[in-house]
Design an enzyme around this catalytic site. Structure first.
Site, mmCIF file in Angstrom:
data_model
loop_
_atom_site.group_PDB
_atom_site.id
_atom_site.type_symbol
_atom_site.label_atom_id
_atom_site.label_comp_id
_atom_site.label_asym_id
_atom_site.label_seq_id
_atom_site.Cartn_x
_atom_site.Cartn_y
_atom_site.Cartn_z
ATOM 1 N N SER A 104 -3.779 4.803 11.025
ATOM 2 C CA SER A 104 -3.746 3.361 10.794
ATOM 3 C C SER A 104 -2.369 2.765 11.094
ATOM 4 C CB SER A 104 -4.191 3.074 9.359
ATOM 5 O OG SER A 104 -4.378 1.696 9.135
ATOM 6 N N ASP A 246 -3.048 -3.715 13.558
ATOM 7 C CA ASP A 246 -2.359 -2.461 13.265
ATOM 8 C C ASP A 246 -2.845 -1.381 14.226
ATOM 9 O OD1 ASP A 246 -4.911 -2.184 12.175
ATOM 10 O OD2 ASP A 246 -4.229 -0.935 10.514
ATOM 11 N N ASP A 248 -4.872 1.119 14.260
ATOM 12 C CA ASP A 248 -6.276 1.466 14.487
ATOM 13 C C ASP A 248 -7.187 0.243 14.509
ATOM 14 O OD1 ASP A 248 -6.254 0.918 11.726
ATOM 15 O OD2 ASP A 248 -7.810 2.406 11.317
ATOM 16 N N ASP A 250 -8.051 -2.130 12.297
ATOM 17 C CA ASP A 250 -8.886 -2.631 11.204
ATOM 18 C C ASP A 250 -8.173 -3.695 10.372
ATOM 19 O OD1 ASP A 250 -7.121 -1.031 9.791
ATOM 20 O OD2 ASP A 250 -8.657 0.219 8.850
#
Length: 452
Positions: A104, A246, A248, A250
């Site tokens: 993440s 960010d 990843d 999400d």
């Protein structure tokens, strides 16, 4: 070896336990075994695997693939794709599970693995516990497939295209982005191809920054946690909005036309107000977390809908949303869940809903965000060597008590551990930035001495 799963999958430093190839291989085996139970005779488990752009992703992807195929499961390799895209593909392809290789918003040195069930939701606690027991036990080898029953791996070449179509379909057809200047910061992460394609195909005038991942620069002074470059680019381009994701994909943090950062809590209020005005805010309820700014609670009261504060972590937000019948929830980090559209937080989907609200209302983002007054809030992250229950550490309890007494009801204190890192988070809200910072640093210093 202790517990593997935290609040958001398994995390750690890449190529070190538990983020090493051996553990990833065993995770692939264990998940394949668990999701195979109860399936019809002759059913061959199918699992998708996607990743972000960090260099260790290839190693962990390969290890997971080997683990799944060694148990007789087939693998669909998605390549680089945002976490919510992997959740979408898992559910839409009716796969049995999906792996996300990503840490993440963490730096490149870290990595993580999240697991989605075939429904597109994250695994249950019970399934995670069983998978942990299998990985940490010694029974997996006996469950491995015979040579003629080994699985195969294929690469799904159109995964990004499928996800792009899904996202475009969440944007109201009657709206057009023609003439809208947008700056995107993809954080050198998983959105670097998908996000620009979506906004360009919807007609926006798009400028992209930090879209050249090299395996090491993911989240490095860019993306949702570092908006300095985005704010400057918005002003330089005269853009209506800046959107930062960010690593990843999400999370979303936005920047308004004046170059000011808009928090995740403000994004929640902007979207909740629009859904409420349209009669589409389910049960007239917005779900956030105990870390949300006090201004969010007051905004909910002002605009006539209810607010529920869940425990910190997107899985707890989602659990409470489903339990209470809410369709909008999220965290101040910018992790927002639109349950009418998706099973998980999605930064790109959130970005589309923010722009849609601007177009529907004809208002600037700064004007929309002004619906919420942001109380001074300071968050201090303290590195710790151990994580005892906060209430069992007398000196920390005393420091919190002193701050709460001095705030005298004009603020609040929240001290909790990160679920993914060796950090203790000290959050204080207060009447002024100076006082808030003073109380937060005083408590943080006590935590450093007690647990550092």
């Amino acid at each position: 070896m202790g517990k593997l799963f935290g609040t958001d999958g398994i995390r750690g430093q890449a190529n070190r336990y538990p983020m090493d190839a051996i553990t990833a291989y065993r995770l692939g085996q264990a998940v394949t075994h668990v999701v195979s139970r109860g399936k019809p005779a002759g059913h061959r488990v199918r699992i998708v695997i996607g990743k972000d752009t960090r260099i260790s992703g290839d190693m962990l992807e390969g290890a997971l693939e080997a683990g799944v195929t060694s148990m007789g499961g087939n693998v669909e390799l998605l390549g680089v794709l945002p976490t919510p895209g992997i959740a979408y593909i898992t559910e839409s392809m009716r796969a049995d599970a999906g792996f996300v290789v990503s840490a993440s918003h963490n730096p490149y040195q870290d990595n993580g693995i999240k697991v989605f069930a075939g429904t597109g939701y994250k695994l249950s606690d019970e399934d995670e516990h069983e998978i942990e027991d299998l990985i940490l036990g010694d029974g997996l080898d006996a469950l491995a497939a015979a040579p003629h029953d080994l699985g195969r791996a294929h690469r799904l070449e159109d995964a990004a295209g499928r996800y792009t179509v899904f996202l475009k379909n969440t944007f109201p057809r009657e709206l057009s982005m023609e003439g809208v200047k947008v700056v995107l910061d993809t954080g050198n992460g998983a959105t670097f191809q998908v996000a620009p394609a979506i906004f360009r195909e919807l007609g926006a005038d798009v400028t992209v920054i930090h879209d050249e991942p090299d395996g090491y620069n993911i989240n490095e002074n860019c993306g949702s946690q570092h908006t300095e470059d985005l704010r400057a680019a918005v002003l330089a381009r005269g853009a209506q909005v800046g959107l930062a994701f960010d690593g990843d994909g999400d999370r979303l943090i936005a920047v308004d036309e004046r170059g000011q950062e808009i928090t995740g809590d403000q994004i929640l209020v902007v979207c909740a107000n629009q859904l409420h005005d349209e009669g589409r805010l389910a049960n007239d309820l917005l779900v956030s977390t105990v870390m949300s700014n006090l201004g969010l609670t007051l905004a909910c009261e002002k605009y006539g809908y209810k607010h529920h504060a869940a425990k910190v972590g997107d899985r707890y937000v989602l659990e409470d949303m489903r339990r209470l019948g809410a369709n909008l929830g999220g965290e101040d980090s910018g992790h927002v869940i639109f349950l009418d559209h998706h099973t998980t937080g999605d930064g790109e989907l959130t970005a589309l809903q923010v722009v849609a609200t601007m177009l529907k209302t004809g208002r600037t983002l700064s004007d929309l965000a002004a619906a919420m007054d942001v109380f001074p809030q300071v968050l201090v992250n303290v590195e710790v060597n151990r994580k005892p229950v906060i209430d069992t550490v007398p000196e920390i309890v005393a420091a919190i008590g002193r701050a709460e007494t001095e705030l005298a009801g004009k603020g609040r204190v929240l001290v909790r551990y990160s679920g993914t890192q060796n950090l203790c988070r000290v959050m204080v809200e207060g009447p002024t930035q100076e006082l808030t910072g003073h109380y937060a640093e005083a408590i943080a210093e006590v935590v450093r001495c007690a647990l550092g």
